[in-house]
Design an enzyme around this catalytic site. Sequence first.
Site, PDB file in Angstrom:
ATOM      1  CB  CYS A  35      -1.146   0.246   1.582  1.00  0.00           C
ATOM      2  SG  CYS A  35      -2.474   1.214   1.581  1.00  0.00           S
ATOM      3  CG  ASP A  61      -6.682   7.375  -2.203  1.00  0.00           C
ATOM      4  OD1 ASP A  61      -5.672   7.258  -1.763  1.00  0.00           O
ATOM      5  OD2 ASP A  61      -6.829   6.158  -2.132  1.00  0.00           O
ATOM      6  CG  ASN A  62      -3.033   5.888  -4.416  1.00  0.00           C
ATOM      7  OD1 ASN A  62      -2.889   5.707  -3.369  1.00  0.00           O
ATOM      8  ND2 ASN A  62      -4.658   5.392  -4.892  1.00  0.00           N
TER       9      ASN A  62
END
Length: 637
Positions: free
Chosen positions: A201, A340-341
Amino acid sequence: MNTLQLAAIIGGVSSVLAYNAESLGFAPLGSRLLFVGVFFAAMLLGLLWEPLGLDDTFKGPPKENNFKPRQLYPEVDGRDKGTPDNWVGRHPSLVRLTGRHPFNCEPPLKDLMDAGFITPSNQIDMHAFQTCQHLQYFRLGWVYLHVQAPLHFVRNHGKVPKINWNDHKITVTGLVNKPCTFTMDELVAMPSHELPITFPCAGNRRKEENMVKKGLGFSWGPAAHATSVWKGVRLSTVLKHCGIKTPAEGAKFVCFRGPKKELPKGADGSYGTSIAYNRAMEKQWDVLIAYEQNGKPLAPDHGFPVRMLIPGFIGGRMVKWLSHIEVTSHESKNHFHYYDNRVLPSHVTADIANEEDWWHNPDFIINDINVQSAIRSPEHKEIVLDDGGKYTVKGYGYCGGGKKIIRCEVSLDIGVTWKPCKITRHEREWYKKNSRTDYENFDSRGKHWCWVFWQIDLEKKDLCAAPEIRCRAWDQDHNTQPLHIAWNVMGMLNNSSYRLVIHETKDSKDNKGVWFEHPTLPGPQPGGWMVPEADVRKQAIYASLGGVDPRNVPERKFSTSEITSANEEGKGVLLAIDGVVFDASSVLSEVPPNGFEVTVGGTSWGQDFAGLKDADAKKLLAKFQGGKLKCLGVYSA
């Protein structure tokens, strides 16, 4: 006839032969032992056929309705009851990071590394006498076995969708000459590819960033990564079948998404993202549409029936429950692709990111993971005595982009000098045992998709004299880990050198030694040297040990009635502080107004001094922190 019936027949014939061995002309003792051995082997094999996975191994290609989601645990955890996931089996030992729902978890780092190169997914281990925290024992007749608990981390944004293998389809549209829809059986019938892949992750070790300054994400520890053998169809194979257009014709990106209405955010409620055309189409990148993990169908939490697998990338790009693929001239427009990310500059807060729209700046997207390492041994709160000899420090390292980890090092002097570690590489050996063709090309193709283990033997006297120990890894392009955290609002890609603080201690015989404190523990767990307030720094050190060296806690257990009686009879002022019983009569003349249970915890907002006045609470805390309270035993309620 099923396997158990066949085993019973073989066993029965063997027993008859053993009984009549002499009359049939066999040597009496030796033949009887042989036939008895065959009898027990046949019966044991029959009993273990399905648990060992041999049922799947020998029955040939999958037939219709053969694939079902693989439950990683036979029971639904009580914490999942009453949630949309009350049908998914999950092992209770996994550390939950976001409460009951959605499910996000990681294993203890010790268990992850001790399980070995491939992260277990509920496989039977025949070493029946090994004991380890991540093993669950069960009895099968007179044979005791244990099952390795599934240790793969899980990142879910919402509920796990219930999907039937036979009903699920993947559509391919966009800049292709022949848009197609594939059933799962059609996908499995295509040429397959299988290989081990480590993927993490992007938030691995985020809790350390949250201790510097709270960001937008929850608190991952250092075990938000896993390694499995993934099997599926190359993405390029599917796209070629559909007649994908060339970049000159506008095909620049390949977009993926999961089911619609899966999540509350975004235009269609799906989770989606994209990768560049070259990454999708070049064979060397090994991008898969995966339907098997470690030789079994996917588990619900890992994307059953099918997901994307992009070696070297962060997990957030590997869409689970894959439903749609689209070839486009632009990046995905999915909500989660942008919000996100990302690693935004350190001055950008959530408010600034929204006001100035930093989310849509393509420079800050995360794809390939950066170089990373962490320490498994010494463990948090482990004690090492300065009694001569050596101590083995262990850890892991990995990197994205197919790059090789070429060096792992530790430092005992705050990063001034570094000592090289021995690196163990399991990936090459896996290819040697499982894939002769790929083994021949393993080094020449230059892609390394898996983690490495490292270790170093240090003199205990040097370890006990050091203020800290930290580690770092280097990749083949000579990128390494910085000494300090580079904070960002999403808490992504924290790869600062992993640092353990070392504290002096003594055992019950007054022998000198040290104990080790990791920076944090995953999720809501207390402990670790990184705490948000400087004024509770000392408190956190002692609280992480229960207020006393754990070796000095007597084994005696105190019940509620015993503590109450002792206090009423004037035998001291007994308090249960964080579950350990102390005599606080050197500080207090009577029991606190709200009872004898006191909570110190690791941070100021978790304290409860049972109604003591502030002055008395501070005195008690000072004595507790200094280890000056007499420790009597453990509170058993």
